[in-house]
Enzyme design. Structure first.
Site, PDB file in Angstrom:
ATOM      1  CD  GLU A  58      16.178   0.131 -35.684  1.00  0.00           C
ATOM      2  OE1 GLU A  58      15.817   1.144 -36.137  1.00  0.00           O
ATOM      3  OE2 GLU A  58      17.007  -0.514 -35.971  1.00  0.00           O
ATOM      4  CG  ASN A 113      19.102  -3.064 -36.205  1.00  0.00           C
ATOM      5  OD1 ASN A 113      19.235  -2.306 -37.283  1.00  0.00           O
ATOM      6  ND2 ASN A 113      18.522  -2.662 -35.013  1.00  0.00           N
ATOM      7  CD  GLU A 145      15.899  -1.589 -39.587  1.00  0.00           C
ATOM      8  OE1 GLU A 145      16.910  -1.077 -38.996  1.00  0.00           O
ATOM      9  OE2 GLU A 145      14.917  -0.872 -39.211  1.00  0.00           O
ATOM     10  CG  ASP A 175      19.865   0.085 -40.678  1.00  0.00           C
ATOM     11  OD1 ASP A 175      19.556   1.417 -40.739  1.00  0.00           O
ATOM     12  OD2 ASP A 175      19.847  -0.405 -39.725  1.00  0.00           O
ATOM     13  CD  GLU A 232      18.708   5.222 -39.426  1.00  0.00           C
ATOM     14  OE1 GLU A 232      18.178   4.063 -39.156  1.00  0.00           O
ATOM     15  OE2 GLU A 232      19.879   5.503 -39.480  1.00  0.00           O
TER      16      GLU A 232
HETATM   17  P1  C2E Z   1      20.811   1.465 -36.051  1.00  0.00           P
HETATM   18  O1  C2E Z   1      20.417   0.395 -36.664  1.00  0.00           O
HETATM   19  O2  C2E Z   1      21.260   2.402 -37.294  1.00  0.00           O
HETATM   20  O3  C2E Z   1      19.980   2.263 -35.306  1.00  0.00           O
HETATM   21  C1  C2E Z   1      19.629   3.472 -34.930  1.00  0.00           C
HETATM   22  C2  C2E Z   1      20.568   4.182 -33.768  1.00  0.00           C
HETATM   23  O4  C2E Z   1      19.991   5.476 -33.807  1.00  0.00           O
HETATM   24  C3  C2E Z   1      20.341   3.571 -32.472  1.00  0.00           C
HETATM   25  O5  C2E Z   1      21.244   3.768 -31.691  1.00  0.00           O
HETATM   26  C4  C2E Z   1      19.143   4.700 -31.951  1.00  0.00           C
HETATM   27  O6  C2E Z   1      19.255   4.951 -30.585  1.00  0.00           O
HETATM   28  C5  C2E Z   1      19.641   5.886 -32.720  1.00  0.00           C
HETATM   29  N1  C2E Z   1      18.863   6.941 -32.724  1.00  0.00           N
HETATM   30  C6  C2E Z   1      17.388   6.825 -33.261  1.00  0.00           C
HETATM   31  N2  C2E Z   1      16.624   7.903 -33.290  1.00  0.00           N
HETATM   32  C7  C2E Z   1      17.572   8.872 -33.173  1.00  0.00           C
HETATM   33  C8  C2E Z   1      17.726  10.390 -33.141  1.00  0.00           C
HETATM   34  O7  C2E Z   1      16.621  11.261 -33.379  1.00  0.00           O
HETATM   35  N3  C2E Z   1      18.890  11.047 -32.971  1.00  0.00           N
HETATM   36  C9  C2E Z   1      20.080  10.223 -32.775  1.00  0.00           C
HETATM   37  N4  C2E Z   1      21.092  11.175 -32.468  1.00  0.00           N
HETATM   38  N5  C2E Z   1      19.986   8.932 -32.424  1.00  0.00           N
HETATM   39  C10 C2E Z   1      18.947   8.296 -32.813  1.00  0.00           C
HETATM   40  P2  C2E Z   1      21.671   2.402 -30.801  1.00  0.00           P
HETATM   41  O8  C2E Z   1      20.320   1.893 -30.055  1.00  0.00           O
HETATM   42  O9  C2E Z   1      22.755   2.909 -30.003  1.00  0.00           O
HETATM   43  O10 C2E Z   1      22.120   1.308 -31.626  1.00  0.00           O
HETATM   44  C11 C2E Z   1      23.585   1.410 -32.457  1.00  0.00           C
HETATM   45  C12 C2E Z   1      23.574   0.458 -33.531  1.00  0.00           C
HETATM   46  O11 C2E Z   1      23.903  -0.784 -33.096  1.00  0.00           O
HETATM   47  C13 C2E Z   1      22.142   0.253 -34.500  1.00  0.00           C
HETATM   48  O12 C2E Z   1      22.339   1.256 -35.553  1.00  0.00           O
HETATM   49  C14 C2E Z   1      22.625  -1.096 -35.039  1.00  0.00           C
HETATM   50  O13 C2E Z   1      23.603  -0.802 -36.066  1.00  0.00           O
HETATM   51  C15 C2E Z   1      23.159  -1.717 -33.881  1.00  0.00           C
HETATM   52  N6  C2E Z   1      22.261  -2.335 -33.220  1.00  0.00           N
HETATM   53  C16 C2E Z   1      21.475  -2.288 -32.133  1.00  0.00           C
HETATM   54  N7  C2E Z   1      20.818  -3.489 -31.468  1.00  0.00           N
HETATM   55  C17 C2E Z   1      21.438  -4.553 -32.500  1.00  0.00           C
HETATM   56  C18 C2E Z   1      20.917  -5.888 -32.386  1.00  0.00           C
HETATM   57  O14 C2E Z   1      19.994  -6.424 -31.838  1.00  0.00           O
HETATM   58  N8  C2E Z   1      21.648  -6.532 -33.350  1.00  0.00           N
HETATM   59  C19 C2E Z   1      22.503  -6.179 -34.090  1.00  0.00           C
HETATM   60  N9  C2E Z   1      23.188  -6.747 -35.025  1.00  0.00           N
HETATM   61  N10 C2E Z   1      22.903  -4.706 -34.160  1.00  0.00           N
HETATM   62  C20 C2E Z   1      21.987  -3.886 -33.468  1.00  0.00           C
HETATM   63 CA    CA Z   2      18.658  -0.417 -37.875  1.00  0.00          CA
HETATM   64 CA    CA Z   3      20.099   3.011 -39.188  1.00  0.00          CA
HETATM   65 CA    CA Z   4      23.896   2.260 -38.057  1.00  0.00          CA
END
Ligand code: C2E
Ligand code: CA
Ligand code: CA
Ligand code: CA
Length: 275
Positions: A58, A113, A145, A175, A232
């Site tokens: 991802e 995403n 996603e 998602d 996830e």
């Molecule tokens: P998401 O798509 O639901 O991504 C999963 C989030 O859960 C990610 O946070 C990831 O670091 C975190 N995560 C993964 N495994 C675990 C785990 O085992 N435990 C816990 N506590 N957390 C875990 P992240 O990287 O901070 O991203 C947050 C949100 O930001 C993402 O949620 C997504 O909605 C958004 N995002 C990230 N990158 C992009 C992007 O390029 N474009 C857009 N539009 N949104 C993005």
């Molecule tokens: Ca995602």
């Molecule tokens: Ca997610």
């Molecule tokens: Ca999310």
């Protein structure tokens, strides 16, 4: 603030204006950051629950800020969405991923995403497919996603975009499933291929064993509809085992690896590829 006749403190309320200025500044900085490729893809492994094979990554945006260090999406995604910067940001991420991918096995898939705003852009699908082509990325290796909230606004445009991507072989994943407004009708209309179980359900399974039935219900729904399920937020072996037993096929979470820069990906590839 200054004293009014009655001795009360009256604020000049500069807050609103300041806030607007601050937002405009952040937007300009974000635009710059995108142009300089300070917004980079971090990668998190997507693994088969049975066997643990790495099948994809991802793509999670990080801002490598020259002063503030590596910033998570919570620091900038909302502003990027509200200002429209999310579109050039996505383009930039896709291009960087195409470049990184040259060094990795050609069967590795990439999950991106997509913001609600992007789904409402009538040329979004075409643009993604064109960039993938230019970057030498087979669209069948891409997964998009989307969230439930991203779709309900204008189902027509979202549906056309997703249908176009799907026709080119892109996998569609819903998602954060179970936390929004998705209906069975929506799954049917949009022809999604995969549900991603929100990590809040996985987390509550640990604290409240009865909550396991919600996860089981989502997996059963997906299975009945012939969809894949990605769990996830898998943080330990017990969670991996539990969702695998219930029939989910893919998993993601700290137990498999944290979101990491491109240089780390090689550590996750199967050992025979490193020889
Ligand atoms: P998401 O798509 O639901 O991504 C999963 C989030 O859960 C990610 O946070 C990831 O670091 C975190 N995560 C993964 N495994 C675990 C785990 O085992 N435990 C816990 N506590 N957390 C875990 P992240 O990287 O901070 O991203 C947050 C949100 O930001 C993402 O949620 C997504 O909605 C958004 N995002 C990230 N990158 C992009 C992007 O390029 N474009 C857009 N539009 N949104 C993005
Ligand atoms: Ca995602
Ligand atoms: Ca997610
Ligand atoms: Ca999310």
């Amino acid at each position: 603030a200054k004293r009014t006749g009655k001795g009360q403190v009256r604020s000049f309320r500069p807050a609103l204006e300041d806030e607007q200025k601050e937002r405009a500044l952040l937007t300009a900085r974000l635009r710059d950051a995108v142009a300089r490729e300070e917004i980079v893809p971090f990668y998190q492994p997507l693994r088969e629950l049975r066997g643990g094979r790495l099948v994809g990554l991802e793509v999670l945006a990080r801002w490598q800020h020259p002063q503030r260090g590596t910033l998570p999406p919570s620091e900038f995604i909302t502003q990027a969405e509200e200002s429209g910067v999310v579109t050039p940001m996505f383009r930039s991420l896709l291009c960087q991923v195409c470049r990184d991918a040259v060094h990795w096995p050609t069967d590795l898939r990439f999950a991106f995403n997509l913001s609600p705003q992007q789904l409402q852009d009538p040329t979004m699908a075409q643009e993604i497919l064109l960039l993938a082509q230019e970057g030498g990325m087979d669209p069948r290796r891409l997964e998009i996603e989307v969230t439930e909230t991203g779709i309900v606004r204008d189902v027509g445009t979202a549906r056309r975009n997703l249908a176009e991507l799907k026709a080119a072989g892109v996998t569609l994943a819903l998602d954060d499933f179970g936390t929004g407004y998705a209906s069975i009708a929506m799954l049917k209309a949009l022809r999604v291929d995969r549900l991603k179980i929100d990590r809040s359900f996985i987390a509550s399974m640990r604290s409240t064993p009865e909550d396991t039935r919600y996860v089981a219900a989502i997996i059963a729904l997906a299975t009945t509809l012939g969809l894949g399920t990605t769990a996830e937020g898998l943080e330990d072996e017990a969670a991996i085992h539990a969702v695998g037993q219930m029939g989910a096929d893919l998993g993601q979470g700290y137990a498999y690896g944290r979101p990491s820069p491109a240089v780390t990906v090689v550590d996750w590839l199967s050992p025979h590829l490193l020889l």
